[in-house]
Design an enzyme around this catalytic site. Structure first.
Site, PDB file in Angstrom:
ATOM      1  N   ASN A 140     -14.635   9.074  -0.526  1.00  0.00           N
ATOM      2  CA  ASN A 140     -15.202   9.075   0.825  1.00  0.00           C
ATOM      3  C   ASN A 140     -14.219   9.623   1.855  1.00  0.00           C
ATOM      4  O   ASN A 140     -13.087   9.975   1.548  1.00  0.00           O
ATOM      5  CB  ASN A 140     -15.657   7.665   1.182  1.00  0.00           C
ATOM      6  CG  ASN A 140     -17.034   7.351   0.635  1.00  0.00           C
ATOM      7  OD1 ASN A 140     -18.039   7.650   1.268  1.00  0.00           O
ATOM      8  ND2 ASN A 140     -17.079   6.758  -0.551  1.00  0.00           N
ATOM      9  N   HIS A 183      10.352   5.043  -4.030  1.00  0.00           N
ATOM     10  CA  HIS A 183      11.784   5.340  -4.040  1.00  0.00           C
ATOM     11  C   HIS A 183      12.524   4.273  -4.835  1.00  0.00           C
ATOM     12  O   HIS A 183      12.073   3.122  -4.916  1.00  0.00           O
ATOM     13  CB  HIS A 183      12.346   5.391  -2.611  1.00  0.00           C
ATOM     14  CG  HIS A 183      11.918   6.582  -1.825  1.00  0.00           C
ATOM     15  ND1 HIS A 183      12.608   7.764  -1.824  1.00  0.00           N
ATOM     16  CD2 HIS A 183      10.833   6.772  -1.018  1.00  0.00           C
ATOM     17  CE1 HIS A 183      11.992   8.640  -1.037  1.00  0.00           C
ATOM     18  NE2 HIS A 183      10.910   8.059  -0.533  1.00  0.00           N
ATOM     19  N   ALA A 203     -11.691  -4.516   0.502  1.00  0.00           N
ATOM     20  CA  ALA A 203     -11.231  -3.765   1.666  1.00  0.00           C
ATOM     21  C   ALA A 203      -9.899  -4.308   2.179  1.00  0.00           C
ATOM     22  O   ALA A 203      -9.706  -5.521   2.279  1.00  0.00           O
ATOM     23  CB  ALA A 203     -12.276  -3.833   2.774  1.00  0.00           C
ATOM     24  N   ARG A 215      -4.402 -10.212  -5.104  1.00  0.00           N
ATOM     25  CA  ARG A 215      -4.503 -11.232  -6.154  1.00  0.00           C
ATOM     26  C   ARG A 215      -5.942 -11.286  -6.647  1.00  0.00           C
ATOM     27  O   ARG A 215      -6.872 -11.006  -5.900  1.00  0.00           O
ATOM     28  CB  ARG A 215      -4.110 -12.615  -5.615  1.00  0.00           C
ATOM     29  CG  ARG A 215      -2.759 -12.667  -4.930  1.00  0.00           C
ATOM     30  CD  ARG A 215      -1.632 -12.573  -5.917  1.00  0.00           C
ATOM     31  NE  ARG A 215      -0.336 -12.735  -5.276  1.00  0.00           N
ATOM     32  CZ  ARG A 215       0.836 -12.526  -5.880  1.00  0.00           C
ATOM     33  NH1 ARG A 215       0.844 -12.155  -7.154  1.00  0.00           N
ATOM     34  NH2 ARG A 215       1.967 -12.699  -5.230  1.00  0.00           N
TER      35      ARG A 215
END
Length: 210
Positions: free
Chosen positions: A97, A127, A169, A189
């Site tokens: 999307n 990193h 979300a 979680r």
């Protein structure tokens, strides 16, 4: 001839390292930056799946199923000229999307009928925090068939999202997600399991002018 003393006509020489860096910009690096600019500032604004997908396939080297839908507004982070394109595949009926960040350098493997909602970030770069030079490291992201990535979710380098899993979300996923699991939060979680165990839906759609 007397040298001009007008400050407007004089420029400071700048640090030696900066001068050397500017002098040694290669033609390949210029082409890479031009390709990145065209992808993110021109191609992603074109209201034509045919043209956008042709660019992703032929110029960036992505492997896209004919029914894949990549909507407008994507931000693509890449390593070089087609260098990371060979590591990108998006399967049948999957939809990316609007307004997602696709960091392709480490590789993106997205299965079939996957929904990546608006504003999601797929980040394959990181990193080494303990190395003196803070070097970049790249690891692939894999999203299996029928998974759903919610709006503004972030998936970090090296994560594998299992078949049919749901990332809610705003979640930040730092570890693998089992098949059909539902995860949310920062860091994400597991908060439940999907009841669906035999998905057969078809997500493919291509809204006009998107």
């Amino acid at each position: 001839m007397v040298a001009s003393t007008d400050p407007a006509t004089q420029r400071p020489p700048g640090p030696p390292t900066a001068r050397r860096r500017t002098a040694h910009v290669s033609a390949r690096e210029i082409a890479r930056q031009a390709l990145k600019y065209a992808t993110n500032e021109i191609v992603q604004r074109i209201p034509s799946y045919t043209l956008r997908h042709a660019w992703y396939r032929r110029v960036l080297g992505w492997d896209l199923h004919p029914t894949t839908s990549i909507l407008m507004g994507q931000r693509v982070q890449m390593a070089g000229l087609r260098a990371s394109g060979a590591l990108v595949s998006i399967g049948e009926g999957s939809v990316i999307n609007q307004g997602c960040l696709l960091y392709t350098t480490g590789g993106l493997r997205i299965g079939k009928q996957v929904s990546v909602s608006a504003g999601a970030w797929l980040v394959t770069g990181t990193h080494d925090l303990n190395a003196p030079g803070f070097p970049a490291r790249f690891y692939p992201i894999t999203i299996d068939d029928y998974a759903w990535i919610g709006s503004r979710a972030t998936i970090l380098a090296g994560v594998h999202i299992g078949k049919g899993a749901v990332v809610m979300a705003g979640a930040m996923v730092t570890r693998d997600v089992p098949p059909y699991a539902i995860v949310g939060g920062v860091p994400a979680r597991q908060v439940g399991m999907r009841g669906l165990t035999d998905p057969a839906y078809d997500l493919a759609f291509r809204p006009l002018f998107e």
